[in-house]
Write an enzyme that holds these catalytic residues in place. Structure first.
Site, mmCIF file in Angstrom:
data_model
loop_
_atom_site.group_PDB
_atom_site.id
_atom_site.type_symbol
_atom_site.label_atom_id
_atom_site.label_comp_id
_atom_site.label_asym_id
_atom_site.label_seq_id
_atom_site.Cartn_x
_atom_site.Cartn_y
_atom_site.Cartn_z
ATOM 1 N N LYS A 41 0.803 -1.190 0.000
ATOM 2 C CA LYS A 41 0.000 0.000 0.000
ATOM 3 C C LYS A 41 0.851 1.261 0.000
ATOM 4 C CE LYS A 41 -2.925 -2.618 3.111
ATOM 5 N NZ LYS A 41 -3.229 -2.856 4.536
ATOM 6 N N GLY A 42 2.067 1.132 0.553
ATOM 7 C CA GLY A 42 2.880 2.323 0.828
ATOM 8 C C GLY A 42 3.157 3.203 -0.370
ATOM 9 N N ASP A 101 14.832 -0.805 0.838
ATOM 10 C CA ASP A 101 15.642 -1.088 2.022
ATOM 11 C C ASP A 101 16.728 -2.082 1.603
ATOM 12 O OD1 ASP A 101 16.307 -1.172 4.768
ATOM 13 O OD2 ASP A 101 14.831 -2.701 5.198
HETATM 14 P P1 IMP Z 1 13.240 -4.578 1.173
HETATM 15 O O1 IMP Z 1 13.856 -3.512 0.306
HETATM 16 O O2 IMP Z 1 12.980 -5.861 0.455
HETATM 17 O O3 IMP Z 1 14.080 -4.817 2.408
HETATM 18 O O4 IMP Z 1 11.806 -4.120 1.706
HETATM 19 C C1 IMP Z 1 11.293 -2.866 1.459
HETATM 20 C C2 IMP Z 1 9.934 -2.789 2.126
HETATM 21 O O5 IMP Z 1 10.068 -2.808 3.557
HETATM 22 C C3 IMP Z 1 9.272 -1.449 1.817
HETATM 23 O O6 IMP Z 1 8.454 -1.532 0.669
HETATM 24 C C4 IMP Z 1 8.485 -1.175 3.080
HETATM 25 O O7 IMP Z 1 7.210 -1.778 2.995
HETATM 26 C C5 IMP Z 1 9.269 -1.845 4.173
HETATM 27 N N1 IMP Z 1 10.147 -0.882 4.897
HETATM 28 C C6 IMP Z 1 11.498 -0.817 4.835
HETATM 29 N N2 IMP Z 1 11.984 0.143 5.626
HETATM 30 C C7 IMP Z 1 10.897 0.734 6.203
HETATM 31 C C8 IMP Z 1 10.756 1.843 7.141
HETATM 32 O O8 IMP Z 1 11.711 2.481 7.613
HETATM 33 N N3 IMP Z 1 9.483 2.156 7.486
HETATM 34 C C9 IMP Z 1 8.389 1.494 7.006
HETATM 35 N N4 IMP Z 1 8.485 0.452 6.134
HETATM 36 C C10 IMP Z 1 9.730 0.081 5.741
HETATM 37 MG MG MG Z 2 6.497 -1.079 -0.116
#
Ligand code: IMP
Ligand code: MG
Length: 195
Positions: A41-42, A101
Site C-alpha cells: 500500500k505504501g 531497504d
Molecule cells: P526490502 O527492500 O525488500 O528490504 O523491503 C522494502 C519494504 O520494507 C518497503 O516496501 C516497506 O514496505 C518496508 N520498509 C522498509 N523500511 C521501512 C521503514 O523504515 N518504514 C516502514 N516500512 C519500511
Molecule cells: Mg512497499
C-alpha cells in the site's frame, strides 16, 4: 512535541523533490507512454503526487504482494496477491516505490516483471536506504538517500498506522513506540511549520 520521533523530510521538501522528479521523468520519457506500477500500500501515496507531475500520457497499475517471512531468509521471494490488470509486453515500465531497504523484494519483483517482456523496466523510489542494500539494484530515480532509521508517514506505516502523516518522520525511540503505538498521534495535527 514528544521525542519519540522527529521530522526527517517535511511536506514542503517532499513536494519540491517530487516536482523535480516529475520534471526529470517527463523529459526522459518524451514521446513514450509509460506504465507506472505501484506496490500497495505504501507506494500509492507517492504515486498519487508523482504522476500528477509527469506531463505525459501514461497509465497506472497496482500490484499487491506479500513477503514469505523476513526478506533476508526468503531472499525476497514474494507471493503476488493482486497482479497487474494489463499486459506490459512492449511497454515502458516505471515501478514507483515508497522505500527501498535491502532491495530483496524489489529485485524479485523486477525479475517477475522483466520476464513479461516489457520494453524497459526502471525504478523510482521516494526513499533509498542505500546503506542497507543487499540485492544489487539500480534505482534510476530516487527522492532522498535515507539514513538507516525506521521511518513513517507519507505512505509508510508502523503496524499499518500513520500512512497519512503529511511529513516523513524518523522514529528515534522504536521501543517506546512499540510499547505505546499512539505516541505519534500529535504529528498528525501539526501544520508543518516545524511546531
Ligand atoms: P526490502 O527492500 O525488500 O528490504 O523491503 C522494502 C519494504 O520494507 C518497503 O516496501 C516497506 O514496505 C518496508 N520498509 C522498509 N523500511 C521501512 C521503514 O523504515 N518504514 C516502514 N516500512 C519500511
Ligand atoms: Mg512497499
Amino acid at each position: 512535541m514528544s521525542e519519540v520521533a522527529s521530522v526527517l523530510y517535511g511536506r514542503e521538501d517532499v513536494r519540491r523533490r517530487i516536482e523535480e522528479l516529475g520534471r526529470t521523468i517527463t523529459g526522459d520519457y518524451q514521446g513514450r507512454e509509460p506504465v507506472l506500477i505501484s506496490v500497495l500500500k505504501g507506494g500509492s501515496v507517492f504515486l498519487a503526487d508523482l504522476f500528477r507531475e509527469i506531463r505525459l500520457p501514461l497509465s497506472v497499475e497496482f500490484m499487491s504482494i506479500s513477503r514469505y517471512g523476513e526478506a533476508a531468509e526468503s531472499m525476497g521471494r514474494v507471493r503476488i496477491l493482486k497482479d497487474l490488470d494489463a499486459d506490459i509486453g512492449g511497454r515502458d515500465v516505471l515501478i514507483v516505490e515508497d522505500i527501498v531497504d535491502t532491495g530483496l523484494t524489489l529485485s524479485y519483483l523486477i525479475s517477475v516483471l522483466a520476464s513479461r517482456n516489457p520494453a524497459s523496466v526502471e525504478v523510482c523510489a521516494l526513499l533509498d536506504k542505500s546503506v542497507r542494500r543487499i540485492a544489487p539494484l539500480e534505482l534510476r530515480y530516487r527522492g532522498f538517500d535515507c539514513p538507516d532509521r525506521f521511518v513513517v508517514g507519507f505512505g509508510l506505516d508502523f503496524e499499518e498506522r500513520y500512512r497519512n502523516l503529511p511529513d516523513i518522520l524518523a522514529v528515534e525511540d522504536l521501543a517506546s513506540l512499540v510499547a505505546n503505538p499512539d505516541l505519534l498521534l500529535p504529528f498528525l495535527v501539526t501544520d508543518g511549520a516545524g511546531g
